[in-house]
Design an enzyme around this catalytic site. Structure first.
Site, PDB file in Angstrom:
ATOM      1  NE  ARG A  15      39.883  29.946  36.481  1.00  0.00           N
ATOM      2  CZ  ARG A  15      39.458  31.131  36.889  1.00  0.00           C
ATOM      3  NH1 ARG A  15      38.534  31.776  36.224  1.00  0.00           N
ATOM      4  NH2 ARG A  15      39.980  31.709  37.964  1.00  0.00           N
ATOM      5  CG  ASP A  16      41.454  34.425  35.924  1.00  0.00           C
ATOM      6  OD1 ASP A  16      40.522  34.911  35.270  1.00  0.00           O
ATOM      7  OD2 ASP A  16      41.768  34.839  37.059  1.00  0.00           O
ATOM      8  CG  HIS A 207      43.026  35.308  41.869  1.00  0.00           C
ATOM      9  ND1 HIS A 207      43.104  34.139  41.139  1.00  0.00           N
ATOM     10  CD2 HIS A 207      42.490  36.223  41.025  1.00  0.00           C
ATOM     11  CE1 HIS A 207      42.637  34.359  39.908  1.00  0.00           C
ATOM     12  NE2 HIS A 207      42.249  35.617  39.826  1.00  0.00           N
ATOM     13  CG  HIS A 209      42.703  40.094  37.816  1.00  0.00           C
ATOM     14  ND1 HIS A 209      42.249  39.754  36.550  1.00  0.00           N
ATOM     15  CD2 HIS A 209      42.459  39.015  38.594  1.00  0.00           C
ATOM     16  CE1 HIS A 209      41.738  38.527  36.579  1.00  0.00           C
ATOM     17  NE2 HIS A 209      41.850  38.055  37.813  1.00  0.00           N
ATOM     18  CB  CYS A 240      39.166  43.716  33.530  1.00  0.00           C
ATOM     19  SG  CYS A 240      37.920  44.435  34.605  1.00  0.00           S
ATOM     20  CG  ASN A 249      44.920  36.465  36.219  1.00  0.00           C
ATOM     21  OD1 ASN A 249      44.314  36.369  35.153  1.00  0.00           O
ATOM     22  ND2 ASN A 249      44.437  36.000  37.336  1.00  0.00           N
TER      23      ASN A 249
END
Ligand code: ZN
Length: 312
Positions: A15-16, A207, A209, A240, A249
């Site tokens: 997803r991310d 969460h 990064h 980013c 991440n």
């Protein structure tokens, strides 16, 4: 606060990570990777998002992806849900968990979903109603928990306001999102203590990064506050949106390596996890920032004929 002895890892790479990939990754490939993650023992996967296909074409196959995932191991399959329409889609597809999101920062929320923080919070009522019909669990993410690219520091009160609203709606598990990698160990300590003080019944997931290279230092700060749930991405995939070329991440295998070396259990087979990350590298046709997938484990033994001698 004692460090946890067991940590729950959520993989967010499909997803991310994938949402930042321009080239469409075939549905069958996504399914293969997610099933490998499940086979490696990952307990929770945020596998995709029920967003408009126009907004993020990469995740337009969310329903088909879910249909192909092996659900026999009881892995929690979570999907991002931006609005009631997405919630209806997620419920119809049969997700285990919906992830809603409201930024801690006013400007980021405006930029992200074109609404004020209060408007977003007000809009959650309908999503909660849809989720409750099928008793689907709802998890609350809070982007820009540790800083905002438009405002700088985000106050603990702004963070607390979103957490209070979530809790009042019955959302008892939240993720503090470090959307653009602005967290530091000091901020993590302060935020966790502030929230644990005021909301002792709310479960915190972190969460991070690795935008500025201190992602795992932030995990250490979280562990010291007793936080036992973290989100990460295979190979450190992701990016980013405000810093082209920045890393994504924190890396799942590097995180699992750190935890296992500290005697903290995850239930994950790290060699299988490294194999998934290498598979992702072949899929996206470039190297990922993950380090353990390249270096191997600490106690991997070589013969004395292998490798070159060097001083130092
Ligand atoms: Zn993220």
């Amino acid at each position: 606060m004692a460090r946890p002895t067991h940590v729950k890892i959520t993989e967010v790479g499909t997803r991310d990570g994938f949402q930042a990939e321009a080239k469409f990754i075939p549905t069958a490939t996504k399914i293969r990777l997610i099933n490998q993650l499940i086979d490696a023992g990952v307990p929770r996967v945020e596998f995709s998002s029920f967003v408009s296909p126009k907004a993020i074409p990469q995740l337009a196959d969310v329903v088909d992806v879910l249909a192909g995932i092996d659900r026999s191991k009881g892995t929690t399959l979570a999907a991002l849900v931006p609005n009631p329409r997405g919630a209806a889609g997620a419920a119809a597809a049969g997700v285990d968990q919906m992830v809603v999101f409201v930024s801690a920062s006013e400007s980021h929320n405006q930029k992200n979903v074109n609404r004020s923080v209060q408007e977003s919070l007000d809009g959650l009522g309908e999503i909660m109603r849809i989720a409750s019909i099928d008793s689907i669990d709802v998890h609350g993410a809070i982007p820009t928990s540790f800083g905002c690219p438009f405002e700088g520091d985000v106050s603990l009160d702004s963070l607390g306001r979103v957490v209070a609203s979530y809790r009042d709606m019955g959302i008892m598990n939240i993720s503090l999102g470090d959307t653009t990698g602005m967290a530091t160990p000091t901020l993590v300590t302060d935020s966790c203590r502030y929230l644990q003080d005021r909301f002792p019944d709310v479960g915190i997931t972190l969460h991070f990064h690795n935008t500025r290279g201190i992602g795992l230092c932030n995990v250490m700060a979280g562990l010291d506050e007793g936080i036992d749930s973290y989100e990460s991405s295979f190979g450190g995939l992701g990016g980013c949106p405000f810093a082209p070329g920045a890393t994504g991440n924190i890396c799942s295998e590097d995180l699992v390596f750190l935890l296992h070396e500290m005697g903290i259990e995850t239930g994950i087979d790290i060699r299988k996890l490294c194999a998934v990350a290498r598979d992702v590298e072949t899929v996206i046709e470039r190297q990922l920032p993950g380090q353990v997938m390249k270096a191997g484990l600490r106690q991997d033994i070589y013969t004395m004929d292998e490798g070159k001698s060097a001083i130092g």
